[in-house]
Design a protein around this motif. Structure first.
Motif, PDB file in Angstrom:
ATOM      1  N   VAL A   5      -2.837  10.375  12.483  1.00 23.96           N
ATOM      2  CA  VAL A   5      -2.384   9.952  11.097  1.00 23.96           C
ATOM      3  C   VAL A   5      -3.030  10.945  10.247  1.00 23.96           C
ATOM      4  O   VAL A   5      -4.159  11.227  10.156  1.00 23.96           O
ATOM      5  N   ASP A   7      -3.644  11.543   6.149  1.00 25.66           N
ATOM      6  CA  ASP A   7      -3.320  11.075   4.855  1.00 25.66           C
ATOM      7  C   ASP A   7      -3.468  12.092   3.997  1.00 25.66           C
ATOM      8  O   ASP A   7      -4.487  12.699   3.616  1.00 25.66           O
ATOM      9  N   ARG A   9      -2.431  11.702   0.737  1.00 28.86           N
ATOM     10  CA  ARG A   9      -2.425  11.099  -0.767  1.00 28.86           C
ATOM     11  C   ARG A   9      -2.948  11.786  -1.748  1.00 28.86           C
ATOM     12  O   ARG A   9      -2.585  11.754  -2.782  1.00 28.86           O
ATOM     13  N   TYR A  42      10.431   5.317   5.016  1.00 28.23           N
ATOM     14  CA  TYR A  42       9.762   6.312   5.858  1.00 28.23           C
ATOM     15  C   TYR A  42      10.816   6.683   7.138  1.00 28.23           C
ATOM     16  O   TYR A  42      11.680   5.872   7.722  1.00 28.23           O
ATOM     17  N   LYS A 160       6.246   1.333   3.830  1.00 27.47           N
ATOM     18  CA  LYS A 160       4.939   1.413   3.547  1.00 27.47           C
ATOM     19  C   LYS A 160       4.135   2.216   4.986  1.00 27.47           C
ATOM     20  O   LYS A 160       4.983   2.063   5.971  1.00 27.47           O
ATOM     21  N   PHE A 161       3.147   2.839   4.792  1.00 26.46           N
ATOM     22  CA  PHE A 161       2.537   3.436   5.867  1.00 26.46           C
ATOM     23  C   PHE A 161       2.311   2.498   7.271  1.00 26.46           C
ATOM     24  O   PHE A 161       2.313   2.556   8.059  1.00 26.46           O
ATOM     25  N   GLU A 162       2.003   1.266   6.653  1.00 24.90           N
ATOM     26  CA  GLU A 162       1.265   0.156   7.659  1.00 24.90           C
ATOM     27  C   GLU A 162       2.588  -0.259   8.492  1.00 24.90           C
ATOM     28  O   GLU A 162       2.299  -0.725   9.431  1.00 24.90           O
ATOM     29  N   LYS A 165       2.960   2.396  11.217  1.00 20.50           N
ATOM     30  CA  LYS A 165       2.025   2.104  12.159  1.00 20.50           C
ATOM     31  C   LYS A 165       2.127   0.872  13.029  1.00 20.50           C
ATOM     32  O   LYS A 165       1.861   0.839  14.172  1.00 20.50           O
ATOM     33  N   ILE A 175       1.944  10.268  12.177  1.00 18.83           N
ATOM     34  CA  ILE A 175       2.341   9.595  11.046  1.00 18.83           C
ATOM     35  C   ILE A 175       2.142  10.465   9.876  1.00 18.83           C
ATOM     36  O   ILE A 175       0.567  10.412   9.580  1.00 18.83           O
ATOM     37  N   GLN A 177       0.926   9.747   6.322  1.00 14.09           N
ATOM     38  CA  GLN A 177       0.467   8.784   5.073  1.00 14.09           C
ATOM     39  C   GLN A 177       0.549   9.397   3.973  1.00 14.09           C
ATOM     40  O   GLN A 177      -0.199  10.301   3.473  1.00 14.09           O
ATOM     41  N   ASP A 180       3.253   4.733  -1.418  1.00 11.93           N
ATOM     42  CA  ASP A 180       4.346   3.784  -1.030  1.00 11.93           C
ATOM     43  C   ASP A 180       5.730   4.339  -1.469  1.00 11.93           C
ATOM     44  O   ASP A 180       5.846   4.976  -2.401  1.00 11.93           O
TER      45      ASP A 180
END
Length: 348
Positions: A5, A7, A9, A42, A160-162, A165, A175, A177, A180
């Motif tokens: 992952v 991130d 952001r 995504y 969403k990333f979630e 995952k 992934i 991240q 949104d």
């Protein structure tokens, strides 16, 4: 397989300075599967030139291999490698709407991409996303990236990333991240292999918007679903595990369960109808009100996933919208999520 992952952001507008960007770029060049954000949903990205990388997309998603993939690019010059005979009319629309949430099906020039990308067709779907991170990844990688939605095939697409995952953790290499998604539904797909053009999959860019740029360039004509030329045409999509019923025309009056039923119901609909829904039911909002189509686009897949995770729910109702040019993409997704199981409000 352990899924990485990344991130990013804090690096949305300067992805090149992200400490692990070289690892991401190397992953694509090593033909790994890496999910990346776009403005629509995504995408599950892989090197579109490599046969095994593209094969792994189908394996990870559990996707039928006759369903073609969209190739993502960062610059129009990349089209020279794998397309041919693109019409002047198509060029006009590309210049008007790219980068953005629209994919163009154009004549394919074989020999550069994996044959799996086209699903055996003589055409290929291409798009140039506008998402800061997604486009930056494409620029830094400088590969054509095949990227269907990053979910298990048939499930609601990931916004969403979630969501990514949840579906693909342990199935893919990594992934990316980011924040949104903005649009929330997949790109419009327009078939530009013959003129006038046809919409193969509706999205947030509508026929009206296209015809405003190039008058009378798109006609309303149903395509043969047994010969899919674009993702989302043939197979059931966007569906939670519970049965889904579309309430045609929407919920307009007080709704409650009858005394002789033990069913547990979730209702998805505009926030404005919440007062009409019995406290016995679970309400999940979809945009502000019936006029908030952009909000409904943004919220739909998340709402379906929220409903899917409710362990005490037997059935899901979705409050429908008036069918018109503005809602065609939204209702297309709701129709597919419900498996075309449709009832009127008075039939409940």
């Amino acid at each position: 397989m352990e899924t990485n992952v990344w991130d990013v952001r804090k690096y949305v507008h300067n992805l090149q300075s992200y400490p692990q960007i070289d690892e991401i770029i190397a992953g694509y060049h090593q033909n790994k599967l890496i999910a990346l954000p776009t403005e629509t949903v995504y995408g599950l990205g892989a090197n579109a030139k490599d046969e095994e990388a593209v094969k792994e997309i189908y394996v990870a998603k559990g996707r039928p291999s006759d369903n073609p993939l969209i190739v993502h690019i960062h610059d129009k010059s990349q089209l020279n490698d794998f397309t041919q005979n693109i019409s002047q009319e198509t060029e006009i629309l590309m210049d008007a709407f790219w980068p953005g949430p629209i994919s163009f099906i154009v004549p394919y020039k074989s020999g550069f991409l994996s044959d799996r990308v086209t699903g055996g067709l003589q055409s290929v779907a291409v798009r140039m996303p506008s998402h800061h991170v997604g486009r930056a990844v494409l620029q830094l990688t400088d590969l054509p990236i095949a990227a269907p939605s990053a979910n298990i095939s048939g499930r609601p697409s990931p916004t969403k990333f979630e969501h990514v995952k949840h579906d693909l953790d342990g199935r893919i290499y990594g992934i990316i991240q980011a924040e949104d998604i903005d649009e929330g539904i997949e790109s419009t797909v327009i078939d530009c292999t013959s003129y006038p053009f046809k919409i193969a999959r509706p999205g947030s860019i509508t026929i009206e918007m296209i015809n405003k740029v190039l008058p009378n360039s798109v006609i309303n004509e149903k395509l043969d679903l047994e010969k899919p030329i674009a993702p989302g045409m043939k197979y059931k999509h966007y569906a939670p595990s519970q049965p889904v019923t579309l309430i045609e025309g929407g919920i307009t009056k007080q709704m409650s369960l009858s005394d002789n039923t033990s069913k547990k119901i979730a209702v998805i609909g505009p926030k404005s109808i919440e007062p009409l829904i019995s406290e016995q039911m679970t309400f999940i909002p979809l945009g502000r009100d019936i006029a908030d189509i952009k909000g409904a686009h943004h919220d739909l897949y998340d709402a379906l996933r929220i409903a899917d995770q409710l362990t005490n729910i037997d059935e899901i109702y979705i409050s429908g919208y008036e069918r018109n040019d503005d809602t065609i993409a939204l209702m297309n997704r709701i129709d597919k999520a419900s498996g075309h199981n449709i009832k009127g409000e008075d039939e409940l």
